[in-house]
Design a protein around this motif. Structure first.
Motif, mmCIF file in Angstrom:
data_model
loop_
_atom_site.group_PDB
_atom_site.id
_atom_site.type_symbol
_atom_site.label_atom_id
_atom_site.label_comp_id
_atom_site.label_asym_id
_atom_site.label_seq_id
_atom_site.Cartn_x
_atom_site.Cartn_y
_atom_site.Cartn_z
ATOM 1 N N TRP A 189 42.019 31.649 36.523
ATOM 2 C CA TRP A 189 40.916 32.319 37.207
ATOM 3 C C TRP A 189 39.671 31.438 37.263
ATOM 4 O O TRP A 189 38.943 31.444 38.259
ATOM 5 C CB TRP A 189 40.599 33.634 36.495
ATOM 6 N N ARG B 73 41.869 33.316 42.932
ATOM 7 C CA ARG B 73 40.990 34.410 43.333
ATOM 8 C C ARG B 73 41.243 34.887 44.756
ATOM 9 O O ARG B 73 40.599 35.847 45.208
ATOM 10 C CB ARG B 73 39.532 33.968 43.188
ATOM 11 N N ASP B 74 42.169 34.230 45.450
ATOM 12 C CA ASP B 74 42.377 34.530 46.870
ATOM 13 C C ASP B 74 42.818 35.960 47.120
ATOM 14 O O ASP B 74 42.508 36.529 48.168
ATOM 15 C CB ASP B 74 43.409 33.567 47.469
ATOM 16 N N HIS C 223 41.934 38.648 45.604
ATOM 17 C CA HIS C 223 40.973 39.640 45.122
ATOM 18 C C HIS C 223 39.703 39.580 45.966
ATOM 19 O O HIS C 223 39.174 38.488 46.221
ATOM 20 C CB HIS C 223 40.628 39.380 43.655
ATOM 21 N N ALA D 288 35.916 39.391 47.117
ATOM 22 C CA ALA D 288 34.830 38.648 46.473
ATOM 23 C C ALA D 288 33.942 39.558 45.627
ATOM 24 O O ALA D 288 33.443 39.143 44.576
ATOM 25 C CB ALA D 288 33.998 37.925 47.535
ATOM 26 N N ASP E 220 34.770 41.872 43.764
ATOM 27 C CA ASP E 220 35.388 42.197 42.476
ATOM 28 C C ASP E 220 35.386 41.016 41.513
ATOM 29 O O ASP E 220 35.703 41.188 40.324
ATOM 30 C CB ASP E 220 36.840 42.643 42.689
ATOM 31 N N HIS E 221 35.037 39.828 41.988
ATOM 32 C CA HIS E 221 35.137 38.632 41.151
ATOM 33 C C HIS E 221 34.277 38.697 39.889
ATOM 34 O O HIS E 221 34.758 38.344 38.799
ATOM 35 C CB HIS E 221 34.787 37.383 41.966
ATOM 36 N N LEU F 99 35.999 40.949 37.301
ATOM 37 C CA LEU F 99 37.226 40.360 36.791
ATOM 38 C C LEU F 99 36.932 39.184 35.867
ATOM 39 O O LEU F 99 37.596 39.006 34.841
ATOM 40 C CB LEU F 99 38.114 39.910 37.959
ATOM 41 N N SER F 100 35.930 38.383 36.197
ATOM 42 C CA SER F 100 35.548 37.270 35.325
ATOM 43 C C SER F 100 35.154 37.782 33.947
ATOM 44 O O SER F 100 35.564 37.237 32.910
ATOM 45 C CB SER F 100 34.391 36.481 35.938
#
Length: 270
Positions: free
Chosen positions: A155, A162-163, A165, A167, A169-170, A173-174
């Protein structure tokens, strides 16, 4: 390597497994209650000839990778796996790699989910086994090697991770990935595989380093997951989890709300 005892051990474990134990159907012409050699070979990712020669005491000296595949295919317990390694003349794998061996109970459940996206992951975010629908949904996550086996590591180091998901939500998720690694690091300590992942990410990713210093903690809820599938488009999925008793592995099952657009799209992959 004790060829006779190795052959006997493999045969007894093969004969003790029923087709239903590994998600196979029992055909009307099956004469034996156990698995066939070709079925064990397929479950272990090896040729029937290779496996047959092992049972006939004339096979090559199996590598640790082949033994690990056999242990998984035969649904061996940890103690049985250790015994298999010893019979083949290898040192018993260190317990630190416990998370690499799928719990037999997890495998039995996974075998019954052949028409559902599901996978087993360890506490490092490494995918150990997937159903075919999970591969169609997420790609083959077992193909990665080295530190890249960890979804947490990919990740922060591989933009392609990350493709699938959105943007927006990034950031969440991080934070979740860092929180999970914090928990694993507290459990495993320095010198572990977890520490190697963390050290590499601290050097490679400023985003990871910043979040690591904040000590995020996973929340108690699992919000819907949004995926951007390259073939069927956006999906909103729910992820049900079953955690192994020692909390080293988790079975993830992905579903969509019945009758929803995501449900229709998910069915196209199954």
């Amino acid at each position: 390597m004790n060829r006779a005892h190795l052959a006997s051990f493999l045969r007894t474990r093969r004969e003790a497994l029923r087709p239903e134990d590994v998600g196979l159907r029992r055909g009307p012409r099956r004469r034996t209650g156990g698995l066939r050699r070709e079925e064990v070979a397929a479950l272990s990712g090896m040729s029937t000839d290779y496996y047959t020669r092992l049972e006939q005491q004339r096979g090559p000296h199996p590598s640790e990778q082949m033994l690990a595949a056999l242990a998984r295919g035969l649904r061996l317990s940890l103690a049985e796996r250790d015994h298999l390694f010893q019979l083949a003349g290898h040192a018993v794998p260190h317990r630190a790699v416990r998370a690499d061996h799928v719990n037999p109970g997890m495998m039995r459940i996974l075998d019954r989910l052949h028409d559902t996206p599901a996978q087993v992951v360890n506490h490092l975010g490494e995918t150990l086994a997937q159903t075919a629908p999970a591969v169609a949904l997420l790609g083959d996550e077992t193909r990665h090697t080295g530190l890249a086996r960890s979804a947490h590591h990919r990740w922060f180091t591989d933009p392609a991770a990350r493709d699938r998901h959105p943007a927006q939500d990034h950031p969440l998720l991080s934070r979740l990935f860092v929180a999970h690694l914090h928990g694993a690091y507290t459990r495993d300590g320095g010198g572990s595989r977890t520490a190697a992942i963390v050290d590499d990410l601290l050097a490679a990713s400023g985003e990871f380093a910043q979040l690591w210093r904040e000590h995020p903690v996973p929340g108690g809820q699992c919000p819907p997951k949004h995926l951007l599938h390259p073939e069927v488009g956006p999906l909103e999925l729910h992820c049900q989890t079953l955690v192994d008793p020692d909390r080293s592995q988790t079975l993830l099952v992905f579903t969509a709300a019945p009758g929803s657009e995501s449900d229709d799209r998910l069915r196209l992959l199954l």
